[in-house]
Design a protein around this motif. Structure first.
Motif, PDB file in Angstrom:
ATOM      1  N   ALA A  13      30.116  22.590  34.814  1.00 28.79           N
ATOM      2  CA  ALA A  13      30.039  23.223  33.490  1.00 28.79           C
ATOM      3  C   ALA A  13      31.444  23.441  32.938  1.00 28.79           C
ATOM      4  CB  ALA A  13      29.324  24.549  33.621  1.00 28.79           C
ATOM      5  N   PRO A  14      31.609  23.320  31.613  1.00 28.24           N
ATOM      6  CA  PRO A  14      32.940  23.493  31.043  1.00 28.24           C
ATOM      7  C   PRO A  14      33.485  24.905  31.224  1.00 28.24           C
ATOM      8  CG  PRO A  14      31.301  23.113  29.324  1.00 28.24           C
ATOM      9  CD  PRO A  14      30.587  22.996  30.616  1.00 28.24           C
ATOM     10  N   VAL A  15      34.782  24.964  31.399  1.00 26.56           N
ATOM     11  CA  VAL A  15      35.467  26.258  31.389  1.00 26.56           C
ATOM     12  C   VAL A  15      36.439  26.187  30.218  1.00 26.56           C
ATOM     13  CG1 VAL A  15      37.002  27.825  32.633  1.00 26.56           C
ATOM     14  CG2 VAL A  15      35.284  26.512  33.900  1.00 26.56           C
ATOM     15  N   VAL A  16      36.207  27.023  29.216  1.00 24.54           N
ATOM     16  CA  VAL A  16      37.015  26.991  27.998  1.00 24.54           C
ATOM     17  C   VAL A  16      38.173  27.969  28.153  1.00 24.54           C
ATOM     18  CG1 VAL A  16      36.990  27.449  25.512  1.00 24.54           C
ATOM     19  CG2 VAL A  16      34.997  26.401  26.601  1.00 24.54           C
ATOM     20  N   VAL A  17      39.399  27.497  27.920  1.00 25.83           N
ATOM     21  CA  VAL A  17      40.567  28.394  28.015  1.00 25.83           C
ATOM     22  C   VAL A  17      41.488  28.158  26.818  1.00 25.83           C
ATOM     23  CG1 VAL A  17      40.596  28.465  30.541  1.00 25.83           C
ATOM     24  CG2 VAL A  17      41.937  26.745  29.371  1.00 25.83           C
ATOM     25  N   SER A  18      42.120  29.226  26.362  1.00 31.81           N
ATOM     26  CA  SER A  18      43.118  29.048  25.307  1.00 31.81           C
ATOM     27  C   SER A  18      43.966  30.317  25.192  1.00 31.81           C
ATOM     28  CB  SER A  18      42.450  28.729  23.973  1.00 31.81           C
ATOM     29  OG  SER A  18      43.386  28.101  23.110  1.00 31.81           O
ATOM     30  N   GLY A  19      45.172  30.145  24.684  1.00 30.73           N
ATOM     31  CA  GLY A  19      46.069  31.290  24.570  1.00 30.73           C
ATOM     32  C   GLY A  19      46.614  31.431  23.166  1.00 30.73           C
ATOM     33  N   ILE A  20      47.081  32.616  22.868  1.00 32.36           N
ATOM     34  CA  ILE A  20      47.691  32.843  21.560  1.00 32.36           C
ATOM     35  C   ILE A  20      48.881  33.778  21.749  1.00 32.36           C
ATOM     36  CG2 ILE A  20      46.278  34.815  20.820  1.00 32.36           C
ATOM     37  CD1 ILE A  20      45.971  32.568  18.291  1.00 32.36           C
ATOM     38  N   ASP A 144      48.649  28.133  32.772  1.00 35.26           N
ATOM     39  CA  ASP A 144      47.657  28.986  32.121  1.00 35.26           C
ATOM     40  C   ASP A 144      46.292  28.322  32.094  1.00 35.26           C
ATOM     41  OD1 ASP A 144      48.878  31.332  31.120  1.00 35.26           O
ATOM     42  OD2 ASP A 144      49.782  30.221  29.462  1.00 35.26           O
ATOM     43  N   ILE A 145      46.297  27.056  31.780  1.00 37.97           N
ATOM     44  CA  ILE A 145      45.018  26.330  31.648  1.00 37.97           C
ATOM     45  C   ILE A 145      44.410  26.080  33.025  1.00 37.97           C
ATOM     46  CG2 ILE A 145      43.997  24.117  30.966  1.00 37.97           C
ATOM     47  CD1 ILE A 145      46.278  23.985  28.790  1.00 37.97           C
ATOM     48  N   LEU A 146      45.242  25.554  33.933  1.00 38.82           N
ATOM     49  CA  LEU A 146      44.691  25.046  35.191  1.00 38.82           C
ATOM     50  C   LEU A 146      44.384  26.157  36.187  1.00 38.82           C
ATOM     51  CD1 LEU A 146      46.848  21.812  35.390  1.00 38.82           C
ATOM     52  CD2 LEU A 146      44.468  22.031  34.688  1.00 38.82           C
ATOM     53  N   ALA A 147      45.088  27.280  36.098  1.00 42.11           N
ATOM     54  CA  ALA A 147      44.818  28.390  37.027  1.00 42.11           C
ATOM     55  C   ALA A 147      43.366  28.858  36.923  1.00 42.11           C
ATOM     56  CB  ALA A 147      45.758  29.558  36.749  1.00 42.11           C
ATOM     57  N   TYR A 148      42.785  28.703  35.734  1.00 41.31           N
ATOM     58  CA  TYR A 148      41.391  29.131  35.548  1.00 41.31           C
ATOM     59  C   TYR A 148      40.423  27.961  35.706  1.00 41.31           C
ATOM     60  CZ  TYR A 148      43.988  32.996  33.712  1.00 41.31           C
ATOM     61  OH  TYR A 148      44.886  34.023  33.603  1.00 41.31           O
ATOM     62  N   GLY A 149      40.946  26.814  36.156  1.00 41.40           N
ATOM     63  CA  GLY A 149      40.105  25.630  36.243  1.00 41.40           C
ATOM     64  C   GLY A 149      39.652  25.193  34.867  1.00 41.40           C
ATOM     65  N   GLY A 150      40.506  25.428  33.859  1.00 38.84           N
ATOM     66  CA  GLY A 150      40.139  25.118  32.473  1.00 38.84           C
ATOM     67  C   GLY A 150      39.858  23.634  32.282  1.00 38.84           C
ATOM     68  N   SER A 151      38.724  23.326  31.622  1.00 38.87           N
ATOM     69  CA  SER A 151      38.405  21.918  31.375  1.00 38.87           C
ATOM     70  C   SER A 151      38.459  21.598  29.887  1.00 38.87           C
ATOM     71  CB  SER A 151      37.012  21.596  31.915  1.00 38.87           C
ATOM     72  OG  SER A 151      36.053  22.423  31.290  1.00 38.87           O
ATOM     73  N   HIS A 152      38.309  22.618  29.037  1.00 39.48           N
ATOM     74  CA  HIS A 152      38.308  22.400  27.587  1.00 39.48           C
ATOM     75  C   HIS A 152      39.234  23.403  26.928  1.00 39.48           C
ATOM     76  CE1 HIS A 152      34.618  20.439  28.844  1.00 39.48           C
ATOM     77  NE2 HIS A 152      34.790  19.669  27.785  1.00 39.48           N
ATOM     78  N   VAL A 153      40.110  22.880  26.059  1.00 33.62           N
ATOM     79  CA  VAL A 153      41.127  23.749  25.480  1.00 33.62           C
ATOM     80  C   VAL A 153      41.071  23.654  23.948  1.00 33.62           C
ATOM     81  CG1 VAL A 153      43.549  24.402  25.607  1.00 33.62           C
ATOM     82  CG2 VAL A 153      42.534  23.131  27.495  1.00 33.62           C
ATOM     83  N   PRO A 154      40.437  24.632  23.303  1.00 33.24           N
ATOM     84  CA  PRO A 154      40.429  24.604  21.840  1.00 33.24           C
ATOM     85  C   PRO A 154      41.788  25.033  21.284  1.00 33.24           C
ATOM     86  CG  PRO A 154      39.179  26.519  22.665  1.00 33.24           C
ATOM     87  CD  PRO A 154      39.701  25.778  23.852  1.00 33.24           C
ATOM     88  N   VAL A 155      42.483  24.108  20.658  1.00 24.18           N
ATOM     89  CA  VAL A 155      43.826  24.384  20.122  1.00 24.18           C
ATOM     90  C   VAL A 155      44.018  23.671  18.795  1.00 24.18           C
ATOM     91  CG1 VAL A 155      45.124  24.801  22.254  1.00 24.18           C
ATOM     92  CG2 VAL A 155      44.712  22.451  21.508  1.00 24.18           C
ATOM     93  N   GLY A 156      45.103  24.007  18.111  1.00 28.00           N
ATOM     94  CA  GLY A 156      45.466  23.289  16.898  1.00 28.00           C
ATOM     95  C   GLY A 156      46.105  21.949  17.244  1.00 28.00           C
ATOM     96  N   ALA A 157      46.169  21.064  16.231  1.00 29.78           N
ATOM     97  CA  ALA A 157      46.677  19.708  16.463  1.00 29.78           C
ATOM     98  C   ALA A 157      48.134  19.706  16.945  1.00 29.78           C
ATOM     99  CB  ALA A 157      46.553  18.902  15.174  1.00 29.78           C
ATOM    100  N   ASP A 158      48.873  20.787  16.636  1.00 35.47           N
ATOM    101  CA  ASP A 158      50.281  20.851  17.047  1.00 35.47           C
ATOM    102  C   ASP A 158      50.433  20.914  18.568  1.00 35.47           C
ATOM    103  OD1 ASP A 158      49.027  23.440  16.797  1.00 35.47           O
ATOM    104  OD2 ASP A 158      50.992  24.366  17.078  1.00 35.47           O
ATOM    105  N   GLN A 159      49.345  21.180  19.263  1.00 36.28           N
ATOM    106  CA  GLN A 159      49.437  21.363  20.717  1.00 36.28           C
ATOM    107  C   GLN A 159      49.084  20.105  21.510  1.00 36.28           C
ATOM    108  OE1 GLN A 159      50.460  24.041  22.454  1.00 36.28           O
ATOM    109  NE2 GLN A 159      51.035  24.966  20.504  1.00 36.28           N
TER     110      GLN A 159
END
Ligand code: ADP
Length: 340
Positions: A13-20, A144-159
């Motif tokens: 199952a996807p794990v969604v991660v993102s930071g601000i 940040d992403i991988l420590a949580y086993g993140g598979s999907h990262v919702p971000v802006g195009a700049d990233q």
């Protein structure tokens, strides 16, 4: 990539991660590039959203300001509809294992990859100090992403480019330390809304807290008006036909207005007799209406700082529980001996 599909790397199952970053008040670029997706995804998937205060230290070096911005971001999320019963919202530095993983990743990435970093160059060109934190930023982001086993990262195009580094690091770690049948990290997929691309700031460059060219989600009254009125346009007179597609004001209008309204305004641009002042008034009204409810909710939440603190503490607890088994595997696979 659709986060409703399972991650191809793990078939789980996807794990969604993102930071601000808490480097200033959140702005329209953050909202349309990232937050809107965060809010949409967090009720449907396992999701971890972190307020990246370590990242903000690359530009904010005043303790009071960093603290204030950190709580402001939490307030913004809650006011905009983040539900803490559905996902974790927390402060990056509450999960120190992420910086441990950053060091491990440093050793798997050639420096040349960072030297090519577009985001780094842009920030330095815009006047930020080229410190080592700014340079190494994408590696902390990968951790940040991988420590949580993140598979999907919702971000802006700049990233997009930074995400490539996270993908390379996931592959590189798996190849170096894992067997082919049993990779540890999923290769994370960016989740970018195509219709948004990069939201322009009032000067026409990418809107960014670091560039001082933002329109805040929660700006209101005279402050909001002043910013909208100062959006840079060309100097075509009122009567002249104008090209909506090359106009910063129109780029922002499109984000708020529905299709019919957008077409109608585009038509007025092309016709002539419609000045940039008219377009700015239109935009001002759209922004005020769009965030009216969230603005009221934020004012209520400002009186409930204990609640906001509790949300962040619970979020950090959930995050910690997610990270620990992954980090135990990392230490085991890399040979980092723990004697206590
Ligand atoms: P900032 O540049 O303002 O410090 P952050 O680095 O904190 O923004 O970015 C937070 C999220 O907001 C990221 O997913 C980023 O892609 C998105 N974002 C920031 N600025 C913009 C923009 N101008 N247009 C689209 N998305 C943006």
């Amino acid at each position: 990539m659709d986060p409703d599909a399972p991650s191809p790397a793990t078939d789980t199952a996807p794990v969604v991660v993102s930071g601000i970053q808490p480097s200033g008040r959140l702005h329209l670029g953050n909202f349309f590039g990232a937050l809107r997706q965060h809010l949409d995804l967090h009720t449907r998937h396992e999701a971890y959203y972190f307020i990246v205060n370590y990242h903000a230290m690359t530009s904010v070096q005043d303790a009071g300001q960093l603290r204030q911005h950190t709580f402001d971001v939490a307030l913004d999320y809650l006011a905009l509809g983040f539900d803490p019963d559905e996902a974790a919202l927390f402060v990056q530095s509450d999960v120190p294992a992420v910086t441990e993983l950053t060091w491990i990743f440093f050793n798997l990435l050639p420096t040349s990859r960072l030297e090519k970093g577009v985001a780094y160059k842009e920030k330095v060109n815009a006047g930020l100090t080229p410190n080592a934190g700014l340079f190494n930023y994408p590696v902390l982001q990968a951790a940040d992403i991988l420590a949580y086993g993140g598979s999907h990262v919702p971000v802006g195009a700049d990233q997009k480019q930074n995400l490539e580094i996270a993908r390379d690091l996931a592959r590189s770690f798996n190849q170096t330390y894992c067997s082919a049948e049993d990779p540890l990290f999923p290769v994370p997929e960016p989740h970018i809304l195509d219709d948004v691309a990069v939201v322009p700031g009032i000067d026409g460059q990418k809107m960014s807290k670091s560039y001082g060219n933002t329109i805040g989600i929660f700006d209101e009254g005279e402050a909001l008006k002043e910013k909208v009125m100062s959006i840079v346009t060309d100097s075509k007179p009122l009567d002249a036909p104008k090209d909506p597609e090359s106009c910063n004001v129109f780029a922002l209008i499109k984000l708020f207005a529905d299709e019919e309204k957008t077409q109608q305004i585009a038509h007025q641009y092309r016709e002539g007799g419609y000045g940039y002042g008219h377009a700015k008034q239109e935009l001002l009204g759209l922004i005020e209406d769009y965030f009216a409810e969230a603005r009221a909710r934020r004012k209520e939440l400002e009186q409930r700082s204990d609640y906001v603190r509790d949300v962040l503490r619970d979020g950090a607890q959930q995050a910690q529980e997610k990270v620990e088994p992954i980090m135990e595997r990392v230490r085991e696979l890399t040979g980092l001996v723990r004697t206590r």
